[in-house]
Motif scaffolding. Structure first.
Motif, PDB file in Angstrom:
ATOM      1  N   ARG A 161       0.848  -1.193   0.000  1.00  0.00           N
ATOM      2  CA  ARG A 161       0.000   0.000   0.000  1.00  0.00           C
ATOM      3  C   ARG A 161       0.889   1.251   0.000  1.00  0.00           C
ATOM      4  NH1 ARG A 161      -4.855   1.255   4.114  1.00  0.00           N
ATOM      5  NH2 ARG A 161      -5.863  -0.031   2.549  1.00  0.00           N
ATOM      6  N   VAL A 162       0.542   2.205  -0.825  1.00  0.00           N
ATOM      7  CA  VAL A 162       1.295   3.469  -0.860  1.00  0.00           C
ATOM      8  C   VAL A 162       0.851   4.305   0.342  1.00  0.00           C
ATOM      9  CG1 VAL A 162       1.772   5.568  -2.178  1.00  0.00           C
ATOM     10  CG2 VAL A 162       1.523   3.368  -3.359  1.00  0.00           C
ATOM     11  N   GLY A 163       1.801   4.629   1.201  1.00  0.00           N
ATOM     12  CA  GLY A 163       1.479   5.357   2.419  1.00  0.00           C
ATOM     13  C   GLY A 163       1.378   6.854   2.182  1.00  0.00           C
ATOM     14  N   GLU A 164       1.207   7.573   3.274  1.00  0.00           N
ATOM     15  CA  GLU A 164       1.237   9.037   3.216  1.00  0.00           C
ATOM     16  C   GLU A 164       2.341   9.521   4.141  1.00  0.00           C
ATOM     17  OE1 GLU A 164      -2.698  10.431   4.310  1.00  0.00           O
ATOM     18  OE2 GLU A 164      -3.084  10.754   2.172  1.00  0.00           O
ATOM     19  N   ILE A 165       3.048  10.531   3.714  1.00  0.00           N
ATOM     20  CA  ILE A 165       4.109  11.093   4.556  1.00  0.00           C
ATOM     21  C   ILE A 165       3.927  12.602   4.680  1.00  0.00           C
ATOM     22  CG2 ILE A 165       5.885   9.332   4.174  1.00  0.00           C
ATOM     23  CD1 ILE A 165       6.971  11.195   1.938  1.00  0.00           C
ATOM     24  N   TRP A 166       4.545  13.159   5.695  1.00  0.00           N
ATOM     25  CA  TRP A 166       4.509  14.611   5.874  1.00  0.00           C
ATOM     26  C   TRP A 166       5.508  15.249   4.936  1.00  0.00           C
ATOM     27  CZ3 TRP A 166       0.702  16.372   8.838  1.00  0.00           C
ATOM     28  CH2 TRP A 166       0.150  15.492   9.794  1.00  0.00           C
ATOM     29  N   ASN A 167       5.098  16.293   4.224  1.00  0.00           N
ATOM     30  CA  ASN A 167       6.073  16.996   3.391  1.00  0.00           C
ATOM     31  C   ASN A 167       6.662  18.178   4.163  1.00  0.00           C
ATOM     32  OD1 ASN A 167       4.276  19.098   3.308  1.00  0.00           O
ATOM     33  ND2 ASN A 167       3.769  18.898   1.140  1.00  0.00           N
ATOM     34  N   LYS A 168       7.521  18.924   3.507  1.00  0.00           N
ATOM     35  CA  LYS A 168       8.226  20.004   4.204  1.00  0.00           C
ATOM     36  C   LYS A 168       7.298  21.141   4.604  1.00  0.00           C
ATOM     37  CE  LYS A 168      12.593  19.295   1.975  1.00  0.00           C
ATOM     38  NZ  LYS A 168      13.279  19.842   0.824  1.00  0.00           N
ATOM     39  N   GLU A 169       6.145  21.199   3.983  1.00  0.00           N
ATOM     40  CA  GLU A 169       5.190  22.249   4.348  1.00  0.00           C
ATOM     41  C   GLU A 169       4.253  21.799   5.456  1.00  0.00           C
ATOM     42  OE1 GLU A 169       5.891  21.682   0.871  1.00  0.00           O
ATOM     43  OE2 GLU A 169       7.346  23.260   1.329  1.00  0.00           O
ATOM     44  N   GLY A 170       4.481  20.606   5.988  1.00  0.00           N
ATOM     45  CA  GLY A 170       3.643  20.133   7.079  1.00  0.00           C
ATOM     46  C   GLY A 170       2.309  19.602   6.594  1.00  0.00           C
ATOM     47  N   LYS A 171       2.253  19.114   5.359  1.00  0.00           N
ATOM     48  CA  LYS A 171       1.026  18.510   4.815  1.00  0.00           C
ATOM     49  C   LYS A 171       1.295  17.031   4.557  1.00  0.00           C
ATOM     50  CE  LYS A 171      -1.840  22.006   3.980  1.00  0.00           C
ATOM     51  NZ  LYS A 171      -1.006  23.120   4.347  1.00  0.00           N
ATOM     52  N   LYS A 172       0.236  16.217   4.671  1.00  0.00           N
ATOM     53  CA  LYS A 172       0.389  14.798   4.336  1.00  0.00           C
ATOM     54  C   LYS A 172       0.204  14.602   2.845  1.00  0.00           C
ATOM     55  CE  LYS A 172       0.064  11.493   7.927  1.00  0.00           C
ATOM     56  NZ  LYS A 172      -0.679  10.439   8.616  1.00  0.00           N
ATOM     57  N   VAL A 173       1.169  13.928   2.233  1.00  0.00           N
ATOM     58  CA  VAL A 173       1.095  13.679   0.784  1.00  0.00           C
ATOM     59  C   VAL A 173       1.368  12.213   0.502  1.00  0.00           C
ATOM     60  CG1 VAL A 173       1.788  16.023   0.110  1.00  0.00           C
ATOM     61  CG2 VAL A 173       3.550  14.286   0.521  1.00  0.00           C
ATOM     62  N   LYS A 174       0.955  11.745  -0.643  1.00  0.00           N
ATOM     63  CA  LYS A 174       1.196  10.356  -1.040  1.00  0.00           C
ATOM     64  C   LYS A 174       2.695  10.078  -1.099  1.00  0.00           C
ATOM     65  CE  LYS A 174      -2.413   7.797  -3.101  1.00  0.00           C
ATOM     66  NZ  LYS A 174      -2.667   7.416  -1.735  1.00  0.00           N
ATOM     67  N   ALA A 175       3.088   8.954  -0.563  1.00  0.00           N
ATOM     68  CA  ALA A 175       4.517   8.596  -0.527  1.00  0.00           C
ATOM     69  C   ALA A 175       4.871   7.850  -1.804  1.00  0.00           C
ATOM     70  CB  ALA A 175       4.800   7.744   0.698  1.00  0.00           C
ATOM     71  N   ASP A 176       4.743   8.535  -2.936  1.00  0.00           N
ATOM     72  CA  ASP A 176       4.949   7.816  -4.195  1.00  0.00           C
ATOM     73  C   ASP A 176       6.296   8.129  -4.848  1.00  0.00           C
ATOM     74  OD1 ASP A 176       4.269  10.378  -4.786  1.00  0.00           O
ATOM     75  OD2 ASP A 176       2.445   9.906  -5.911  1.00  0.00           O
ATOM     76  N   LYS A 177       7.168   8.803  -4.099  1.00  0.00           N
ATOM     77  CA  LYS A 177       8.502   9.103  -4.651  1.00  0.00           C
ATOM     78  C   LYS A 177       9.554   8.298  -3.896  1.00  0.00           C
ATOM     79  CE  LYS A 177       7.119  13.100  -6.807  1.00  0.00           C
ATOM     80  NZ  LYS A 177       5.897  13.428  -6.044  1.00  0.00           N
ATOM     81  N   PRO A 178      10.635   7.936  -4.583  1.00  0.00           N
ATOM     82  CA  PRO A 178      11.703   7.217  -3.860  1.00  0.00           C
ATOM     83  C   PRO A 178      12.403   8.129  -2.852  1.00  0.00           C
ATOM     84  CG  PRO A 178      12.299   7.563  -6.181  1.00  0.00           C
ATOM     85  CD  PRO A 178      10.937   8.156  -5.994  1.00  0.00           C
ATOM     86  N   THR A 179      13.035   7.570  -1.854  1.00  0.00           N
ATOM     87  CA  THR A 179      13.808   8.347  -0.888  1.00  0.00           C
ATOM     88  C   THR A 179      15.288   8.165  -1.207  1.00  0.00           C
ATOM     89  OG1 THR A 179      14.265   6.566   0.642  1.00  0.00           O
ATOM     90  CG2 THR A 179      12.130   7.643   0.878  1.00  0.00           C
ATOM     91  N   PRO A 180      16.137   9.003  -0.650  1.00  0.00           N
ATOM     92  CA  PRO A 180      17.578   8.814  -0.896  1.00  0.00           C
ATOM     93  C   PRO A 180      18.177   7.626  -0.136  1.00  0.00           C
ATOM     94  CG  PRO A 180      17.161  10.855   0.340  1.00  0.00           C
ATOM     95  CD  PRO A 180      15.845  10.184   0.144  1.00  0.00           C
TER      96      PRO A 180
END
Ligand code: GCU
Length: 431
Positions: A161-180
């Protein structure tokens, strides 16, 4: 909302080059406060006594430790550092939406569970991912990790399942990008007969200043209370509380051996697993990676980060109980220090993993903390370093296989692929 996120860990994806750079760029002033990196300037300090009760009686046996000293120290750490947490919520509920799908070419089975913390299921829920060896014939022990990334970003498996993460603006967004970070090799646990589980810390409580309105802590404020009281939980305790809720689930799953769960997390999440493991004795083992100041590194030792740096409102104030910050300018008067955190895990196995160039986290401060805590492990007849133990060099595994274990990799503020291999070895011996 503006937040400063990106833990140092995010930047530390690979060791070598980063390590070099980190030496050159060591900050000498952080948040307006000087940082000492000079052994000659550490100064002297006296740690508060471990084996003496607050009313001055010596603690000479495991029983006296368990009955008297441990409970009083646990309270001191709770009151002065991480803050009180509520008990298991009465509305806690589990929804298993993936009940055991084959994964990794049939080597494992995968479960995904939503853990609802409150009756209102629209918010305050944590996705828990679990892999178990497919051929297990008995309940399986596992490593429970807490992560900076949503699990679909961390593991290569198209069924997640694609989760949601907090972005730098303090909003929850879909975690659909790779991380470093790159991906974690889960099969190494499965191959060794262990399960692996993970959660995203932001599902429990966000990790930024002014994040209170969005996390689980808010739901426990009493009428008229706008923030946790001086001795109540900061974000670290909230993340640890979430781990206890994962344990609540494990206790209901017959394929999992809930008496053999190891916790692992890095950096602020290393502090988190240390506190979660200390507080919730259902956890059998803790592997605290690069936990540093506020984790396993001695606070009285003036090297790298200090409580003063943590307590600056622009930095990590929200991660601890408000009471903690009162010690920022008088650390020598604080009734506790990190050796007490380490000792509170005894007699259960604890592995401290550090990095040789992670100066900010003070790997030597963690080693000295283990030395100071060792007498408590010895009260229980457990293996631990002694006063004459020399600090191991980077990559030296001579202290890895103690019940109170210590291992320092060559490199910086990160968990390296080789570290996970060490964790498997440690689990094979003690889990
Ligand atoms: C900062 C902070 C540390 C923390 C680290 C992390 O460096 O000062 O205390 O451990 O972030 O979580 O990566």
């Amino acid at each position: 909302m503006k937040i400063k996120l990106l833990p140092a860990l995010l930047l530390a994806a690979s060791s070598g080059a980063f390590a070099q750079q980190q030496v050159a760029n060591r900050p000498t002033v952080v948040a307006g406060f000087p940082v000492n990196y000079n052994e000659d300037s550490v100064g002297t300090y006296t740690l508060p006594e471990l084996l003496k009760t607050t009313d001055g009686k010596p603690v000479a046996t495991a029983r006296q430790w368990n009955e008297k000293r441990r409970p009083e120290l646990l309270r001191l750490v709770e009151e002065n550092q991480f803050g009180k947490m509520p008990p298991r919520p009465k509305d806690l509920a589990f929804h298993i939406f993936d009940e055991g799908t084959p994964a990794f070419n049939g080597k494992a089975i995968r479960k995904q569970v939503t853990v609802y913390f409150t009756k209102d299921t629209s918010d305050h829920k944590m996705n828990l991912l679990i892999y178990l060896p497919a051929k297990a014939s008995k309940p399986t022990p596992l490593l429970m990790n807490i992560s900076f990334a949503a699990y679909n970003q961390m593991i290569e498996d198209s069924g997640l399942r694609v989760g949601e993460i907090w972005n730098k603006e303090g909003k929850k967004v879909k975690a659909d990008k790779p991380t470093p970070f790159g991906k974690l090799n889960v099969e190494q646990f499965i191959d060794a007969g262990f399960g692996f589980a993970t959660v995203y810390y932001g599902d429990i409580e966000p990790d930024f200043k002014d994040g209170l309105p969005y996390g689980i802590r808010k739901t426990y404020l009493k009428p008229g209370q706008s923030e946790p009281a001086a001795n109540e939980w900061g974000a670290i305790a909230a993340w640890g509380w979430g781990l206890s809720r994962a344990m609540d689930y494990f206790e209901t799953d017959k394929q999992i051996d809930s008496k053999r769960i190891a916790l692992q997390g890095a950096s602020r999440l290393g502090k988190t697993v240390l506190w979660a493991g200390i507080h919730d004795q259902r956890f059998k083992m803790v592997i605290a990676s690069i936990s540093g100041e506020g984790g396993a590194a001695l606070a009285r030792r003036n090297y790298g980060e200090t409580i003063r740096h943590i307590s600056d409102p622009s930095r990590y104030l929200y991660q601890f109980a408000p009471n903690y910050h009162a010690w920022a300018d008088k650390v020598n008067a604080m009734p506790i220090d990190a050796h007490m955190l380490v000792a509170l895990m005894a007699p259960r196995p604890l592995l401290l993993q550090t990095g040789s160039t992670d100066y900010w986290s003070d790997p030597k401060g963690e080693f000295l903390s283990a030395i100071a805590a060792a007498p408590v492990y010895r009260l229980f007849g457990k293996t631990a370093p002694s006063d004459s133990t020399v600090m191991p060099a980077a990559g030296d595994t001579s202290l890895l296989m103690n019940q109170l274990g210590y291992y320092m990799h060559e490199g910086g503020h990160t968990v390296l692929p080789e570290d996970w291999k060490m964790f498997v070895r440690y689990m094979q011996k003690y889990l």
